[in-house]
Design a protein around this motif. Sequence first.
Motif, PDB file in Angstrom:
ATOM      1  N   GLN A   1       4.170  18.629  -0.758  1.00 19.92           N
ATOM      2  CA  GLN A   1       3.802  20.032  -0.543  1.00 19.92           C
ATOM      3  C   GLN A   1       2.788  20.494  -1.594  1.00 19.92           C
ATOM      4  OE1 GLN A   1       7.358  22.461  -0.141  1.00 19.92           O
ATOM      5  NE2 GLN A   1       8.370  20.888   1.096  1.00 19.92           N
ATOM      6  N   VAL A   2       1.782  19.654  -1.814  1.00 15.14           N
ATOM      7  CA  VAL A   2       0.689  19.992  -2.728  1.00 15.14           C
ATOM      8  C   VAL A   2      -0.620  19.658  -2.023  1.00 15.14           C
ATOM      9  CG1 VAL A   2       2.033  19.570  -4.811  1.00 15.14           C
ATOM     10  CG2 VAL A   2       0.720  17.698  -3.799  1.00 15.14           C
ATOM     11  N   GLY A   3      -1.725  20.042  -2.636  1.00 10.76           N
ATOM     12  CA  GLY A   3      -3.024  19.760  -2.063  1.00 10.76           C
ATOM     13  C   GLY A   3      -3.427  18.304  -2.232  1.00 10.76           C
ATOM     14  N   ARG A   4      -4.334  17.865  -1.387  1.00 16.18           N
ATOM     15  CA  ARG A   4      -4.798  16.476  -1.464  1.00 16.18           C
ATOM     16  C   ARG A   4      -5.546  16.213  -2.761  1.00 16.18           C
ATOM     17  NH1 ARG A   4      -7.524  14.665   4.162  1.00 16.18           N
ATOM     18  NH2 ARG A   4      -7.717  12.748   2.921  1.00 16.18           N
ATOM     19  N   ASN A   5      -6.222  17.211  -3.301  1.00 13.41           N
ATOM     20  CA  ASN A   5      -6.931  17.024  -4.570  1.00 13.41           C
ATOM     21  C   ASN A   5      -5.943  16.729  -5.701  1.00 13.41           C
ATOM     22  OD1 ASN A   5      -9.463  17.373  -3.483  1.00 13.41           O
ATOM     23  ND2 ASN A   5      -9.582  19.546  -3.996  1.00 13.41           N
ATOM     24  N   THR A   6      -4.785  17.385  -5.656  1.00 14.36           N
ATOM     25  CA  THR A   6      -3.756  17.144  -6.671  1.00 14.36           C
ATOM     26  C   THR A   6      -3.241  15.715  -6.570  1.00 14.36           C
ATOM     27  OG1 THR A   6      -3.075  19.465  -6.646  1.00 14.36           O
ATOM     28  CG2 THR A   6      -1.500  17.883  -7.538  1.00 14.36           C
ATOM     29  N   VAL A   7      -2.990  15.265  -5.339  1.00 16.54           N
ATOM     30  CA  VAL A   7      -2.529  13.898  -5.132  1.00 16.54           C
ATOM     31  C   VAL A   7      -3.596  12.909  -5.583  1.00 16.54           C
ATOM     32  CG1 VAL A   7      -1.930  12.175  -3.386  1.00 16.54           C
ATOM     33  CG2 VAL A   7      -0.970  14.479  -3.254  1.00 16.54           C
ATOM     34  N   ARG A   8      -4.842  13.197  -5.239  1.00 19.74           N
ATOM     35  CA  ARG A   8      -5.940  12.291  -5.600  1.00 19.74           C
ATOM     36  C   ARG A   8      -6.023  12.134  -7.121  1.00 19.74           C
ATOM     37  NH1 ARG A   8      -9.890  14.879  -3.276  1.00 19.74           N
ATOM     38  NH2 ARG A   8      -9.526  13.830  -1.293  1.00 19.74           N
ATOM     39  N   GLU A   9      -5.894  13.250  -7.847  1.00 20.53           N
ATOM     40  CA  GLU A   9      -5.981  13.192  -9.307  1.00 20.53           C
ATOM     41  C   GLU A   9      -4.785  12.447  -9.897  1.00 20.53           C
ATOM     42  OE1 GLU A   9      -7.764  13.491 -12.848  1.00 20.53           O
ATOM     43  OE2 GLU A   9      -8.610  14.128 -10.929  1.00 20.53           O
TER      44      GLU A   9
ATOM     45  N   ARG B   1       0.842  -1.198   0.000  1.00 16.41           N
ATOM     46  CA  ARG B   1       0.000   0.000   0.000  1.00 16.41           C
ATOM     47  C   ARG B   1       0.872   1.241   0.000  1.00 16.41           C
ATOM     48  NH1 ARG B   1      -4.011   0.403   4.906  1.00 16.41           N
ATOM     49  NH2 ARG B   1      -2.015   0.755   5.973  1.00 16.41           N
ATOM     50  N   ILE B   2       0.525   2.214  -0.828  1.00 19.13           N
ATOM     51  CA  ILE B   2       1.260   3.471  -0.843  1.00 19.13           C
ATOM     52  C   ILE B   2       0.746   4.356   0.297  1.00 19.13           C
ATOM     53  CG2 ILE B   2       1.560   3.295  -3.346  1.00 19.13           C
ATOM     54  CD1 ILE B   2      -0.475   5.593  -3.642  1.00 19.13           C
ATOM     55  N   PRO B   3       1.488   5.412   0.645  1.00 14.40           N
ATOM     56  CA  PRO B   3       1.030   6.299   1.719  1.00 14.40           C
ATOM     57  C   PRO B   3      -0.337   6.918   1.408  1.00 14.40           C
ATOM     58  CG  PRO B   3       3.347   6.682   1.249  1.00 14.40           C
ATOM     59  CD  PRO B   3       2.837   5.775   0.176  1.00 14.40           C
ATOM     60  N   THR B   4      -0.980   7.406   2.431  1.00 15.60           N
ATOM     61  CA  THR B   4      -2.289   8.032   2.269  1.00 15.60           C
ATOM     62  C   THR B   4      -2.171   9.328   1.488  1.00 15.60           C
ATOM     63  OG1 THR B   4      -2.075   9.307   4.302  1.00 15.60           O
ATOM     64  CG2 THR B   4      -3.034   7.092   4.474  1.00 15.60           C
ATOM     65  N   GLU B   5      -3.316   9.795   0.983  1.00 11.96           N
ATOM     66  CA  GLU B   5      -3.329  11.082   0.282  1.00 11.96           C
ATOM     67  C   GLU B   5      -2.759  12.188   1.157  1.00 11.96           C
ATOM     68  OE1 GLU B   5      -7.265  11.966  -0.963  1.00 11.96           O
ATOM     69  OE2 GLU B   5      -7.339  10.383  -2.484  1.00 11.96           O
ATOM     70  N   HIS B   6      -3.138  12.182   2.420  1.00 13.61           N
ATOM     71  CA  HIS B   6      -2.667  13.209   3.344  1.00 13.61           C
ATOM     72  C   HIS B   6      -1.148  13.171   3.473  1.00 13.61           C
ATOM     73  CE1 HIS B   6      -2.637  15.942   6.757  1.00 13.61           C
ATOM     74  NE2 HIS B   6      -1.898  15.055   7.422  1.00 13.61           N
ATOM     75  N   ALA B   7      -0.596  11.970   3.633  1.00 15.05           N
ATOM     76  CA  ALA B   7       0.859  11.849   3.786  1.00 15.05           C
ATOM     77  C   ALA B   7       1.585  12.267   2.520  1.00 15.05           C
ATOM     78  CB  ALA B   7       1.216  10.405   4.158  1.00 15.05           C
ATOM     79  N   LEU B   8       1.089  11.845   1.374  1.00 11.59           N
ATOM     80  CA  LEU B   8       1.730  12.227   0.108  1.00 11.59           C
ATOM     81  C   LEU B   8       1.639  13.730  -0.124  1.00 11.59           C
ATOM     82  CD1 LEU B   8       0.561   9.329  -2.250  1.00 11.59           C
ATOM     83  CD2 LEU B   8       2.874   9.726  -1.382  1.00 11.59           C
ATOM     84  N   ALA B   9       0.487  14.313   0.220  1.00 14.20           N
ATOM     85  CA  ALA B   9       0.320  15.755   0.042  1.00 14.20           C
ATOM     86  C   ALA B   9       1.332  16.521   0.885  1.00 14.20           C
ATOM     87  CB  ALA B   9      -1.103  16.168   0.404  1.00 14.20           C
TER      88      ALA B   9
END
Length: 236
Positions: free
Chosen positions: A45-53, A33-41
Motif C-alpha cells: 500500500q505504497v507508491g511504486r517509486n517507494t518500492v523502486r527506491e 525473482r521477486i514480485p514486480t514493483e506494481h505487485a509489491l506496491a
Amino acid sequence: MALRAAGRQSLVDTVVDQLRAQVAAGEWKVGERIPTEHALAEQLQVGRNTVREAVRVLVHAGMLRSRQGEGTFVVSMADPAEIMRGVRRAGIRDVLELRIALEAEAARLAALRHEPADLERMRAALDAQEALEDTEGQPGSGDLELYADHDIEFHKAVVDAAHNSALSATYSWFSSSVREALLTALDDREMPRVLHGDHHALMTAIASGDPDAAAHACRLLLERPKQAVESLLSES
C-alpha cells in the motif's frame, strides 16, 4: 505470503526493512525473482517509486540483483550491511573471539602458503608500530590511531599471507570492528599492552612453515587480551 502494509512514516526505510525480512525468512529463494514493483506496491500500500527506491537499496546492499528486461532476483538472504551493524554492536570480547577463529586459521594457512613479500609486509608493519613507542613500550597519546593502524596492517598481512581471497575479503570487512576494539583497549590502562614478542613469534612461526605452531602462536597472541577482558567483566 502477503507483506504487511507499511506505515506512513519513513516509507522507504519501512519497505526496505520488510523486504529484507522477507528475503531473510526465505519468502523468495536465492535465484528466484521477486514480485514486480506494481505487485509489491499494492501489497504494501505504497507508491511504486517507494518500492523502486527500497529495491535499489537492497540491490546496493547485495541482497538483490536487477536484470534488464527480466526483473529483480534474490542473490543473498543476508544483508552484509545489517551483519556489519551487528558486529559493530558486539563487545570487545566477542570481537576477540571472532578474531581468534579467523586469524588462527589464517596463520595456519599462511605457514603453508606465505611468500617472501608477505613476511616483509608483516615486518614493516611491526617496525612502524614499534617506532611510535616510548621507552616503556607505550604509544604516545597522540599516536594511538596510527599505532592501531600499524597493528591492523600486521594482522591483515597475516591473513593475506594465507592467500585465500574469501578469508581476506571477510577480514577486510571485519577489520573496522577490530580497529575500534583495539583503540578502546589501547585507551584502557587495565588492558595489557601490545606485546611485540608475541607478534614476532607469530611471524617466526609462519616463516618456519609449521602450521600448528603458527596457529598456536596466533591464539596465544590474542588470548592475552581476551583473558584480560574476561577478568574485567567478571569484576563488574
